[in-house]
Design a protein around this motif. Structure first.
Motif, PDB file in Angstrom:
ATOM      1  N   UNK A 235      38.289 -14.016   4.391  1.00 13.15           N
ATOM      2  CA  UNK A 235      37.470 -12.681   4.465  1.00 13.15           C
ATOM      3  C   UNK A 235      38.347 -11.515   3.963  1.00 13.15           C
TER       4      UNK A 235
ATOM      5  N   UNK B 299      32.230 -19.479  -1.511  1.00  7.29           N
ATOM      6  CA  UNK B 299      31.022 -18.661  -0.586  1.00  7.29           C
ATOM      7  C   UNK B 299      31.070 -20.116   0.476  1.00  7.29           C
TER       8      UNK B 299
ATOM      9  N   UNK C   7      33.777 -19.668   2.866  1.00  7.25           N
ATOM     10  CA  UNK C   7      33.754 -18.374   3.688  1.00  7.25           C
ATOM     11  C   UNK C   7      32.543 -18.214   4.598  1.00  7.25           C
ATOM     12  N   UNK C   8      31.171 -18.839   4.198  1.00  8.45           N
ATOM     13  CA  UNK C   8      30.020 -18.902   5.155  1.00  8.45           C
ATOM     14  C   UNK C   8      29.084 -19.940   4.841  1.00  8.45           C
ATOM     15  N   UNK C   9      28.407 -19.170   3.707  1.00  7.34           N
ATOM     16  CA  UNK C   9      27.180 -20.136   3.429  1.00  7.34           C
ATOM     17  C   UNK C   9      27.077 -19.976   1.835  1.00  7.34           C
TER      18      UNK C   9
ATOM     19  N   UNK D 278      33.728 -12.753  -2.029  1.00  4.08           N
ATOM     20  CA  UNK D 278      33.448 -12.641  -0.657  1.00  4.08           C
ATOM     21  C   UNK D 278      33.606 -11.128  -0.370  1.00  4.08           C
TER      22      UNK D 278
END
Ligand code: ATP
Ligand code: MG
Lengths: 439, 224
Positions: B83, B108, B111-113, B155
């Motif tokens: 992050x 991505x 990191x998340x989605x 990100x």
């Protein structure tokens, strides 16, 4: 204190209930520990005040009703997207503390009932011990909730599915409280009645050529598996619905967040949260499996002697001697089997407390002829797990073993062999549904 | 002076006998572009790895983006990397059998989605809108490095760490990459710490520090 061993699983289930409640509903641990502990205590001591048959009926009735409500709620959940959240909100106030307290009372009553021997009287010491254990678990569970892993974050319906599953597991650890076996019976009867109705109303062809074919398929509906699998489906369905509803719940919109990375992080957290909600239904399914297992293989030891072969004399009389092996007057059930023309008719003789004999088939007129075992002051029908108090053995009706006419003769009990065969055939025919399998 | 985004105090790192980083004090302002120079083996990559949470120091304190890295466990450190920092290497470390856009989506995903539309926009910003579906093997070195930049900033990191990002590039490509970094920094306001051997590349930064045998020997402010 051997009695306490019988409630180890139920107490563990109770501990699980407290842990789930501690995580699942908002109330603080003190309130939860106090309220739930007090209600468990009340429930577990109820057998001292209320006759246990009444308590058993009440326990089963309320638990079954709660399960029915869960069924409706779970269907409401899949009905339309977002349903899960809606149902959860609607049930919120009712389901929160109130539900927790009711569940505690039920759990306590369940544990109390298990400790009261069928037809016997409650032992205050055993009940007290269980109550103390239950209250300790309530306190421990309420405060240990915060140490649960973060992924255990049940949704409203998920939580109640788990709580009910644990209650059903408490119930199924005693044949008397078990709700799964009666459910399979209901399913079985329903299907049988349904098929019979079809025949009555001539919707199914009853032609000599077609008949065997049709029966091949109809036979499946009468096999013993139908009730069981039907029960399994009914048991697991709400959990499946809830899991589906959670899957279908739309995620909150994140479109208002301009920065891509932030938006994705929030989205990821919503997705994770939704995934974590599945833990409760998955656990509930596991607990229900255990409940079904306990129901199918009760851990109670029953007196169940191997049937002794008997023969009839030329006049068709079977004489069971009073003295000798086995000694039929000892108050225990003694099984016999008479074989004739491919039929093996099982029956048993039981000397009751008043010294009278009961002679009955090892079968009843409603269940498959899986026979009976003798527990504390009651027989159990292996098929439907119904308990038959010893003093009603020899009386007809329901799941009572079908009584046989007999004469007391000098030195023994005499039974008419043709009568026995006819009675057995009729009973088996009625319960095995025309050509169903025989044991 | 604006607040510090990177602050090291007495940071050391040794590999067995070799002391790659002697106790090092360094402060980097939020939004600064810092160049790190020094001969081979002077500890530049070691420093960068420590700043990016790819490695842990043997001693000293290391506060990056307001987070004391010593207080983070493995999970916390992984999250910090996901992050807070974006990293670009000389060797691009792109996944060879994934297309450019898929490589960006991979970042991505960790990191998340993944969000394909956003990944495409990021590649368009680095001037690769026409090469979205090509694999790294089908791209030039400069283009590959631009995919890496898109991946590193997707990100929205506060800090971009670049270890010889132009080391493999010819002069024209180097200029393109540096221009791009300038532009993006102006828009996104991230901090850059960039290792380089090239004086001209270093002069793009606002300040250059020189390492020698793990010691910060000198620092220079750029004239521009
Ligand atoms: N993983 C490692 N194990 C052992 N020694 C290492 C390791 N990484 C680096 N070193 C040593 O630490 C010293 C500093 O290495 P570092 O990679 O930081 O140098 P550098 O300044 O980046 O050099 P270059 O310009 O060649 O990339 C070198 O002597 C190197 O051999
Ligand atoms: Mg290096």
């Amino acid at each position: 204190m051997i009695a306490i061993l019988k409630v180890i699983t139920p107490l563990l289930c109770w501990g699980g209930m407290m842990l789930s409640l501690a995580r699942g509903i908002g109330s603080g641990p003190t309130l939860l520990a106090g309220g739930c502990g007090a209600l468990f205590l009340t429930g577990s001591l109820l057998p001292l005040l209320v006759p246990s048959p009444l308590l058993v009926v009440a326990f089963k009735g309320v638990t079954a009703a709660a399960f029915a409500i869960l069924w409706l709620a779970s269907i409401g959940g899949i009905h339309g997207a977002g349903g899960e959240a809606r149902v959860g909100h609607a049930a919120g106030p009712l389901a929160g503390r109130g539900g927790a307290f009711l569940a505690s009372l039920l759990a306590g009553a369940g544990v109390g009932c298990i400790l009261v021997p069928a037809g016997g009287v409650a032992q205050p010491m055993a009940l007290m011990a269980a109550a103390v254990a239950g209250v300790s678990l309530a306190v421990a569970g309420a405060f240990a909730g915060r140490f649960l892993p973060r992924w255990f974050a049940p949704s409203g319906t998920g939580l109640w599915a788990l709580i009910l599953a644990l209650l059903l597991c408490i119930a199924s650890s005693s044949p008397r409280l078990d709700l799964f076996s009666p459910l399979t019976m209901r399913v079985m009867k329903f299907i049988h009645d349904f098929v019979h109705q079809f025949f009555e109303s001539m919707l199914l062809p009853d032609h000599p050529f077609i008949r065997p074919r049709v029966w091949e398929y109809i036979g499946i509906l009468f096999s013993s598996g139908v009730g069981f699998w039907g029960g399994v489906v009914l048991f697991f369905a709400p959990v499946g619905f809830i899991a589906t509803a959670i899957r279908l719940t739309p995620l909150p919109s994140v479109a208002h967040i301009r920065r891509g990375a932030e938006r994705r992080l929030l989205m990821a957290s919503y997705i994770r949260q939704r995934r974590h909600q599945q833990a409760a239904p998955i656990l509930a399914a596991a607990v229900l499996s255990l409940a079904i297992y306990q129901s199918r293989f009760p851990s109670v030891d029953y007196w169940d002697p191997a049937p002794v072969k008997v023969t009839a004399d030329a006049a068709g009389k079977i004489l069971i001697p009073e003295k000798g092996e086995p000694e039929i007057g000892d108050g225990r059930m003694h099984k016999f089997v008479y074989s004739h023309g491919g039929t093996e008719a099982r029956f048993f003789v039981l000397a009751k407390e008043d010294g009278e004999y009961a002679v009955t088939l090892d079968a009843c007129s409603i269940c498959k002829p899986e026979g009976y075992g003798q527990g504390e002051s009651a027989l159990i029908c292996y098929y439907c797990k119904t308990l038959i108090p010893l003093d009603t053995v020899g009386k007809p009706g329901g799941c009572n073993p079908v009584p046989l006419p007999f004469r007391r003769e000098k030195g023994g009990v005499a039974i008419d062999a043709p009568l026995l065969l006819r009675s057995w055939d009729e009973t088996v025919q009625a319960t095995a549904g025309g050509g169903g399998e025989r044991r | 002076m604006a607040e510090c985004i990177i602050e090291t105090r007495g940071v050391t790192r040794s590999y067995g006998e070799i002391c790659a980083l002697k106790p090092l004090d360094l402060q980097v302002r939020d939004g600064e572009w810092l160049a790190v120079m020094g001969h081979s083996g002077s500890g530049k990559s070691t420093l960068l790895n420590l700043l990016g949470g790819l490695d842990r120091p043997d001693g000293g304190s290391l506060v990056v983006g307001g987070v004391d890295l010593a207080t983070l466990g493995e999970d916390g450190l992984a999250r910090f990397r996901r992050e807070r920092v974006g990293i670009i290497f000389q060797q691009h470390h792109l996944i060879p059998h994934l297309s450019a856009v898929e490589n960006v989506m991979m970042a991505q995903y960790f990191h998340s989605v993944p969000d394909e539309a956003e990944a495409k926009v990021a590649l368009q910003r680095v001037g690769l809108g026409h090469r979205l579906r090509n694999r790294p093997g089908e791209l030039s070195g400069g283009e590959q490095q631009r995919v890496c930049i898109a991946r590193a900033i997707i990100n929205s990191p506060r800090i971009l760490l670049a270890d010889e990002p132009t080391g493999n590039l010819d002069h024209a490509s180097t200029v393109v990459v540096l221009e791009l970094l300038s532009e993006l920094r102006a828009e996104e306001r991230f901090t850059i710490v960039m290792v380089t051997h090239n004086q001209e590349v270093a002069s793009r930064g606002e300040r250059t520090i020189f390492l020698d045998d793990g010691i910060l020997v000198r620092e220079e402010l750029s004239g521009r």
